[in-house]
Write an enzyme that holds these catalytic residues in place. Structure first.
Site, PDB file in Angstrom:
ATOM      1  CG  HIS A 303       0.433   0.669  -7.843  1.00 43.09           C
ATOM      2  ND1 HIS A 303      -0.733   1.138  -7.279  1.00 43.09           N
ATOM      3  CD2 HIS A 303       0.451  -0.660  -7.584  1.00 43.09           C
ATOM      4  CE1 HIS A 303      -1.380   0.141  -6.702  1.00 43.09           C
ATOM      5  NE2 HIS A 303      -0.683  -0.965  -6.873  1.00 43.09           N
ATOM      6  CG  HIS A 346       0.687   5.944   0.487  1.00 44.71           C
ATOM      7  ND1 HIS A 346       0.693   4.586   0.603  1.00 44.71           N
ATOM      8  CD2 HIS A 346      -0.595   6.324   0.751  1.00 44.71           C
ATOM      9  CE1 HIS A 346      -0.505   4.143   0.909  1.00 44.71           C
ATOM     10  NE2 HIS A 346      -1.300   5.166   1.028  1.00 44.71           N
ATOM     11  CD  GLU A 352      -4.398   3.765   3.316  1.00 37.73           C
ATOM     12  OE1 GLU A 352      -3.720   2.717   3.430  1.00 37.73           O
ATOM     13  OE2 GLU A 352      -4.121   4.662   2.501  1.00 37.73           O
ATOM     14  CE1 TYR A 361      -2.753  -5.014  -1.011  1.00 41.13           C
ATOM     15  CE2 TYR A 361      -1.310  -4.457   0.819  1.00 41.13           C
ATOM     16  CZ  TYR A 361      -2.055  -4.075  -0.283  1.00 41.13           C
ATOM     17  OH  TYR A 361      -2.082  -2.755  -0.652  1.00 41.13           O
ATOM     18  CG  HIS A 377      -1.214   1.564   7.693  1.00 35.12           C
ATOM     19  ND1 HIS A 377      -1.264   0.835   6.520  1.00 35.12           N
ATOM     20  CD2 HIS A 377      -0.481   0.829   8.559  1.00 35.12           C
ATOM     21  CE1 HIS A 377      -0.576  -0.285   6.672  1.00 35.12           C
ATOM     22  NE2 HIS A 377      -0.103  -0.310   7.907  1.00 35.12           N
ATOM     23  CG  HIS A 383       0.873   2.941   5.136  1.00 30.37           C
ATOM     24  ND1 HIS A 383       0.440   4.212   5.411  1.00 30.37           N
ATOM     25  CD2 HIS A 383       0.059   2.474   4.165  1.00 30.37           C
ATOM     26  CE1 HIS A 383      -0.589   4.512   4.628  1.00 30.37           C
ATOM     27  NE2 HIS A 383      -0.835   3.471   3.865  1.00 30.37           N
TER      28      HIS A 383
END
Length: 447
Positions: A303, A346, A352, A361, A377, A383
């Site tokens: 990703h 991560h 964020e 989502y 976050h 998270h």
């Protein structure tokens, strides 16, 4: 002119709008032929008896590539107004935020419905932010909920406003002309530009990023090359349209509210400040359709980092470390082989704030993250996908698939987002957000 007479329809007004195209271009527009002077900015007498006025979004001496300014040719100069007085800030707050930064992960449901008669300005609700509006660093996250048109005019000296509609469209009347945006589109209103906001469908709800720092720009593309992500040609600027002596001015004046160093100030003008007949420059508002974002992703494995989804960036004094990035997770194909396809677990030096415009989502399929809601976050807060998403994505048989039932975005900033007192005591704060990761079991087979 502000339309509220018989037969007026904001939807019809929005449908009839025309635009100029291109982010950062030197645009020019005139509502009356001959209103723009030729060959100079400030002639001894401006055409048609207008007043010439420059609005500077950056310092005069900033490099040409960074400089933002426009020349306006207006019925009356902006200087022609009475003294300003303090007025109630409502639920609006600005940096510096004085609460103790909180490392906990947080998530909110949508704002409750407001009282009838709430306009866009009254419906602004501050979640948090960082930096200092007075020294032009940092950003703030606001939500809005409106069910009435603004009869007053609002201008923000503290920063530019990136408005993200989530429910119901907006018609925005600015000094430069009119723009309209529905959910799935965003509005960018530069620092100091005055506006009047009207819900297109009777009620409207969404998100706002207030950027105190360097104005938003398109990100550098680096190895991507010359094309991709948000294309400059897809940003639309308004054509000139002006108000002169509307009913409100004749009946007692036009209330003009200015946000200055975190507080709201007001004055009553004897005319509408949206009286710009012609203009030229690059300090202009825009509307952009997020569905036109050209997604760049992996076609082999893994990703990509979320930075590849950046629409706009506001650089800071450290190269590559943004004061705020605006990121969109638009519809896209997933084809990575032997790849955990949702966003990975991560911890990030950036903070964020994520919102959802429509659908779901792909990292939060277990419920709780809904359109109009949001999650925070802050830096180095761990998270990632919730338990339901992990279990599905780590075992599913991989085949090409398309993410097309959701539109999420992120305001990402280099500094911690300090929440307001009302954000941590609000009834729509989810009290057990940590529970979405509960039940992630030990699978280790090495010992």
């Amino acid at each position: 002119m502000h339309g509220d007479g018989a037969g007026y329809s904001p939807r019809k007004t929005a449908a009839a709008l025309t635009y100029l195209h291109g982010f950062g271009n030197e645009h020019s527009s005139e509502a009356v032929p001959g209103a723009l002077p030729e060959g100079r900015n400030s002639p001894q007498r401006a055409p048609l008896g207008l007043y010439a006025e420059q609005v500077s979004g950056t310092a005069f001496t900033q490099p040409r590539a960074d400089n933002r300014r426009s020349w306006l040719y207006r019925v009356r100069p902006s200087a022609a107004h009475p003294a300003l007085t303090r007025t109630d800030n409502g639920a609006l707050a600005s940096a510096p935020f004085t609460a103790e930064p909180d490392p906990n992960r947080m998530r909110w449901d949508p704002l409750p419905e407001p009282a009838q008669g709430t306009d866009f300005l009254a419906g602004l609700w501050t979640l948090g932010g960082n930096g200092d509006a007075a020294t032009r660093t940092g950003m703030a996250v606001h939500l809005y909920h409106a069910n009435a048109p603004m009869e007053r005019v609002f201008g923000n000296a503290d920063g530019e406003l990136l408005i993200v509609p989530e429910r119901g469209g907006l018609l925005v009347r600015t000094e430069f002309g009119l723009l309209a945006a529905d959910p799935g589109e965003v509005l960018l209103v530069p620092r100091g530009v005055r506006m009047r906001v009207e819900p297109l469908d009777g009620t409207a709800r969404g998100y706002v990023c207030e950027n105190y720092g360097h104005p938003f720009r398109l990100p550098e593309l680096g190895p991507i090359g010359a094309n991709g992500l948000a294309n400059a040609r897809d940003f639309r600027a308004p054509v000139a349209a002006y108000e002169e002596d509307d009913d409100a001015a004749r009946e007692g004046g036009v209330e003009v509210v200015t946000k200055y160093c975190g507080n709201l100030w007001r004055a009553v003008y004897d005319h509408s400040p949206l009286d710009v007949v012609a203009w030229h420059g690059n300090h202009v508002p825009y509307v952009y359709d997020l569905r036109r974002f050209n997604v760049i992703g992996s076609i082999s494995y893994d990703h990509p980092d979320p930075s590849v989804f950046t629409v706009l960036t506001a650089p800071s004094d450290t190269p590559g470390l943004a004061g705020v990035d605006f990121v969109v997770f638009a519809p896209r194909w997933l084809v990575g082989e032997d790849t955990f396809r949702p966003p990975y677990f991560h911890r990030n030096v950036m903070s964020e704030y994520m919102g959802l415009i429509e659908g779901g989502y792909d990292a939060k399929t277990g419920g709780g993250f809904v359109p109009g809601g949001g999650s925070l976050h802050s830096m180095m807060s761990a998270h990632g996908p919730d338990r339901a998403t992990y279990e599905r994505a780590s075992t599913v048989e991989l085949a090409p698939s398309k993410v097309e039932d959701g539109l999420a975005f992120m305001f990402e900033t280099r500094w911690p987002v300090v929440t307001t007192g009302r954000a941590v005591t609000a009834g729509h704060l989810q009290r057990d957000y940590d529970g979405v990761w509960r039940g992630l079991e030990r699978h280790f087979t090495g010992g």
